[in-house]
Design an enzyme around this catalytic site. Structure first.
Site, PDB file in Angstrom:
ATOM      1  N   ARG A 230      -2.242 -23.753 -19.648  1.00  0.00           N
ATOM      2  CA  ARG A 230      -1.226 -23.239 -18.718  1.00  0.00           C
ATOM      3  C   ARG A 230      -0.115 -24.280 -18.618  1.00  0.00           C
ATOM      4  O   ARG A 230      -0.386 -25.486 -18.544  1.00  0.00           O
ATOM      5  CB  ARG A 230      -1.815 -22.979 -17.323  1.00  0.00           C
ATOM      6  CG  ARG A 230      -2.590 -21.680 -17.201  1.00  0.00           C
ATOM      7  CD  ARG A 230      -1.700 -20.446 -17.315  1.00  0.00           C
ATOM      8  NE  ARG A 230      -2.434 -19.192 -17.216  1.00  0.00           N
ATOM      9  CZ  ARG A 230      -2.926 -18.501 -18.231  1.00  0.00           C
ATOM     10  NH1 ARG A 230      -2.777 -18.942 -19.464  1.00  0.00           N
ATOM     11  NH2 ARG A 230      -3.570 -17.359 -18.041  1.00  0.00           N
ATOM     12  N   ASP A 254       2.044 -24.284 -26.367  1.00  0.00           N
ATOM     13  CA  ASP A 254       2.007 -22.816 -26.443  1.00  0.00           C
ATOM     14  C   ASP A 254       2.342 -22.226 -25.079  1.00  0.00           C
ATOM     15  O   ASP A 254       2.520 -21.019 -24.948  1.00  0.00           O
ATOM     16  CB  ASP A 254       0.619 -22.333 -26.887  1.00  0.00           C
ATOM     17  CG  ASP A 254       0.588 -20.825 -27.086  1.00  0.00           C
ATOM     18  OD1 ASP A 254       1.457 -20.316 -27.826  1.00  0.00           O
ATOM     19  OD2 ASP A 254      -0.267 -20.154 -26.481  1.00  0.00           O
ATOM     20  N   GLU A 259       7.743 -20.674 -18.072  1.00  0.00           N
ATOM     21  CA  GLU A 259       7.793 -19.708 -19.179  1.00  0.00           C
ATOM     22  C   GLU A 259       8.062 -18.278 -18.733  1.00  0.00           C
ATOM     23  O   GLU A 259       8.534 -17.444 -19.522  1.00  0.00           O
ATOM     24  CB  GLU A 259       6.493 -19.749 -19.988  1.00  0.00           C
ATOM     25  CG  GLU A 259       5.281 -19.177 -19.267  1.00  0.00           C
ATOM     26  CD  GLU A 259       4.026 -19.202 -20.124  1.00  0.00           C
ATOM     27  OE1 GLU A 259       3.708 -20.258 -20.684  1.00  0.00           O
ATOM     28  OE2 GLU A 259       3.353 -18.155 -20.214  1.00  0.00           O
TER      29      GLU A 259
HETATM   30  P1  NAD Z   1     -13.366 -21.625 -19.054  1.00  0.00           P
HETATM   31  O1  NAD Z   1     -13.409 -21.188 -17.639  1.00  0.00           O
HETATM   32  O2  NAD Z   1     -14.434 -21.154 -20.002  1.00  0.00           O
HETATM   33  O3  NAD Z   1     -13.329 -23.221 -19.145  1.00  0.00           O
HETATM   34  C1  NAD Z   1     -12.550 -24.016 -18.300  1.00  0.00           C
HETATM   35  C2  NAD Z   1     -13.211 -25.375 -18.192  1.00  0.00           C
HETATM   36  O4  NAD Z   1     -12.361 -26.213 -17.402  1.00  0.00           O
HETATM   37  C3  NAD Z   1     -14.583 -25.334 -17.523  1.00  0.00           C
HETATM   38  O5  NAD Z   1     -15.535 -26.065 -18.257  1.00  0.00           O
HETATM   39  C4  NAD Z   1     -14.325 -25.987 -16.171  1.00  0.00           C
HETATM   40  O6  NAD Z   1     -15.462 -26.685 -15.671  1.00  0.00           O
HETATM   41  C5  NAD Z   1     -13.197 -26.939 -16.513  1.00  0.00           C
HETATM   42  N1  NAD Z   1     -12.466 -27.372 -15.341  1.00  0.00           N
HETATM   43  C6  NAD Z   1     -12.279 -26.728 -14.151  1.00  0.00           C
HETATM   44  N2  NAD Z   1     -11.554 -27.490 -13.324  1.00  0.00           N
HETATM   45  C7  NAD Z   1     -11.273 -28.644 -13.974  1.00  0.00           C
HETATM   46  C8  NAD Z   1     -10.591 -29.834 -13.637  1.00  0.00           C
HETATM   47  N3  NAD Z   1     -10.025 -29.984 -12.423  1.00  0.00           N
HETATM   48  N4  NAD Z   1     -10.502 -30.804 -14.564  1.00  0.00           N
HETATM   49  C9  NAD Z   1     -11.084 -30.665 -15.780  1.00  0.00           C
HETATM   50  N5  NAD Z   1     -11.763 -29.571 -16.157  1.00  0.00           N
HETATM   51  C10 NAD Z   1     -11.851 -28.568 -15.273  1.00  0.00           C
HETATM   52  O7  NAD Z   1     -11.928 -21.194 -19.579  1.00  0.00           O
HETATM   53  P2  NAD Z   1     -11.496 -20.896 -21.079  1.00  0.00           P
HETATM   54  O8  NAD Z   1     -11.803 -19.463 -21.410  1.00  0.00           O
HETATM   55  O9  NAD Z   1     -12.015 -21.975 -21.959  1.00  0.00           O
HETATM   56  O10 NAD Z   1      -9.914 -20.994 -20.941  1.00  0.00           O
HETATM   57  C11 NAD Z   1      -9.276 -22.244 -20.702  1.00  0.00           C
HETATM   58  C12 NAD Z   1      -7.821 -21.989 -20.354  1.00  0.00           C
HETATM   59  O11 NAD Z   1      -7.150 -21.449 -21.498  1.00  0.00           O
HETATM   60  C13 NAD Z   1      -7.616 -20.925 -19.271  1.00  0.00           C
HETATM   61  O12 NAD Z   1      -7.587 -21.509 -18.030  1.00  0.00           O
HETATM   62  C14 NAD Z   1      -6.301 -20.293 -19.621  1.00  0.00           C
HETATM   63  O13 NAD Z   1      -5.324 -20.864 -18.788  1.00  0.00           O
HETATM   64  C15 NAD Z   1      -6.033 -20.700 -21.050  1.00  0.00           C
HETATM   65  N6  NAD Z   1      -5.816 -19.551 -21.952  1.00  0.00           N
HETATM   66  C16 NAD Z   1      -4.688 -19.561 -22.716  1.00  0.00           C
HETATM   67  C17 NAD Z   1      -4.449 -18.519 -23.606  1.00  0.00           C
HETATM   68  C18 NAD Z   1      -3.223 -18.520 -24.496  1.00  0.00           C
HETATM   69  O14 NAD Z   1      -2.926 -17.495 -25.128  1.00  0.00           O
HETATM   70  N7  NAD Z   1      -2.491 -19.614 -24.595  1.00  0.00           N
HETATM   71  C19 NAD Z   1      -5.365 -17.458 -23.699  1.00  0.00           C
HETATM   72  C20 NAD Z   1      -6.513 -17.492 -22.903  1.00  0.00           C
HETATM   73  C21 NAD Z   1      -6.732 -18.545 -22.038  1.00  0.00           C
END
Ligand code: NAD
Length: 343
Positions: A230, A254, A259
């Site tokens: 994000r 990305d 954005e």
């Molecule tokens: P997920 O929920 O499976 O994993 C997130 C991880 O972050 C978890 O392990 C959690 O414990 C950890 N976390 C939570 N708070 C934290 C903190 N303060 N510090 C460090 N780690 C922390 O999520 P995911 O499916 O792996 O997705 C990750 C991110 O990718 C999403 O939040 C989303 O914003 C982004 N995303 C981007 C796109 C894109 O097209 N660019 C698409 C999907 C998701």
């Protein structure tokens, strides 16, 4: 059942048409975004389907409810654009928690390789029959320390990809999984040791501007930063400063803090009013894609399929496992395996 699908893009429509035919849902596609001015387009519909930049605030929720709309189907994971508190008692909201973690992790690595091996520059040069190698020197990934922040679905796949390259992976997660075999370190240690940092944690109050002016001092000079998570995880002004000071070696973005008003639109031939974005894009060591990491055939099919399943379950049962429930005021704790109605 009739569902108004807002902010429809040409790449969204085929998969939703297929799901509509399969499950008896009449999707009506609008390329405009949902907001107070466009909400009347949902008149006569059972539900609306929205994406990351549609506005679903209290006023829009009230108008939808007054029209008899009962379902709010988000075709994305994030829901920061939805006033879920207002939805409670009026609209059943559901999202798509995961659609293709591989798509995002692979895009992160694609950006990283492109940037470090200067593929984007070589592509333009050779198109112009310029075969000079000056300025195209990269570095080898094998053995290099890479820091991964957030080891959930996407972060873990990215770690596996990095291990395939023989990289030395260290990670930080607020909730580390000690049984995972991942080498967890503190955030400061990760900042101090990593040649490459890739962000895969969610955006919340704690992670807002995780990379900021004061963290710049903690980073290795020449570090490459990858953000496919994000935009607001990084203070864009601080990043620009870090690049100008030669502290940041390269940035692969990305996502971008501001954005919402820019990405997914064609501004070619127009004056870019966002100075920070324009300056970042002008830098030779910054690579920007416009929230494209998810954009694969597999992800689009998964998004349409899960969204349609959510709609069918909400219409039939009044709940579904991907419902964003505000009953107890804690959306996160209500998610997963729901077996009863919120209201
Ligand atoms: P997920 O929920 O499976 O994993 C997130 C991880 O972050 C978890 O392990 C959690 O414990 C950890 N976390 C939570 N708070 C934290 C903190 N303060 N510090 C460090 N780690 C922390 O999520 P995911 O499916 O792996 O997705 C990750 C991110 O990718 C999403 O939040 C989303 O914003 C982004 N995303 C981007 C796109 C894109 O097209 N660019 C698409 C999907 C998701």
């Amino acid at each position: 059942m009739k569902i108004a699908l807002f902010d429809a893009k040409p790449y969204d429509i085929p998969a939703f048409k297929r799901q509509g035919e399969l499950r008896g849902i009449d999707f009506v596609f609008y390329d405009t975004r949902l907001c107070a001015d466009t909400v009347t387009l949902a008149e006569g519909c059972d539900g609306v389907c929205v994406f990351v930049n549609d506005t679903v605030d209290a006023a829009v929720v009230d108008r939808l409810a007054a029209m008899g709309v009962k379902i709010l189907a988000l075709r994305c994971a994030g829901y920061n654009n939805v006033d879920l508190k207002s939805c409670y008692g009026k609209l059943h909201a559901a999202h798509v928690p995961a659609y293709s973690p591989y798509a995002v992790a692979e895009h992160a690595m694609a950006m990283l390789l492109t940037s470090v091996r200067r593929i984007h520059k070589a592509y333009i040069r050779t198109k112009d029959f310029n075969f000079s190698l000056n300025g195209l020197t990269g570095f080898v990934f094998h053995g290099k320390p890479v820091g991964v922040i957030g080891t959930g679905r996407i972060g873990r796949i990215f770690i596996d990809i990095c291990r395939g390259f023989g990289m030395n992976v260290i990670a930080y997660d607020k909730f580390p999984d000690e049984s995972s075999g991942i080498n967890y370190v503190s955030l400061d240690e990760l900042f101090a040791k990593s040649d490459i940092i890739s962000l895969h944690c969610p955006l919340n109050e704690e992670t807002h501007h995780l990379i900021n002016r004061s963290t710049l001092d903690k980073l290795k000079t020449g570090v490459v930063i990858v953000n496919t998570s994000r935009g607001a995880l990084i203070d864009a002004e601080a990043l620009l400063e870090g690049i100008k000071l030669r502290k940041i070696g390269a940035a692969c973005l990305d996502v971008y803090e501001e954005e919402e008003d820019v990405f997914f639109r064609d501004f070619s031939g127009h004056i870019m009013s966002d100075d920070t974005l324009a300056r970042l894009i002008s830098m030779p060591n910054v690579l920007v894609t416009s929230h494209q990491a998810f954009l694969t055939e597999e992800a689009l099919e998964n998004i349409a399929e899960t969204t349609a399943e959510n709609i069918i379950a909400l219409a039939r049962d009044g709940f579904c496992e991907n419902e964003l429930c505000y009953r107890c005021g804690r959306v996160e704790s209500c998610r997963g395996g729901k077996r009863e109605r919120c209201f």
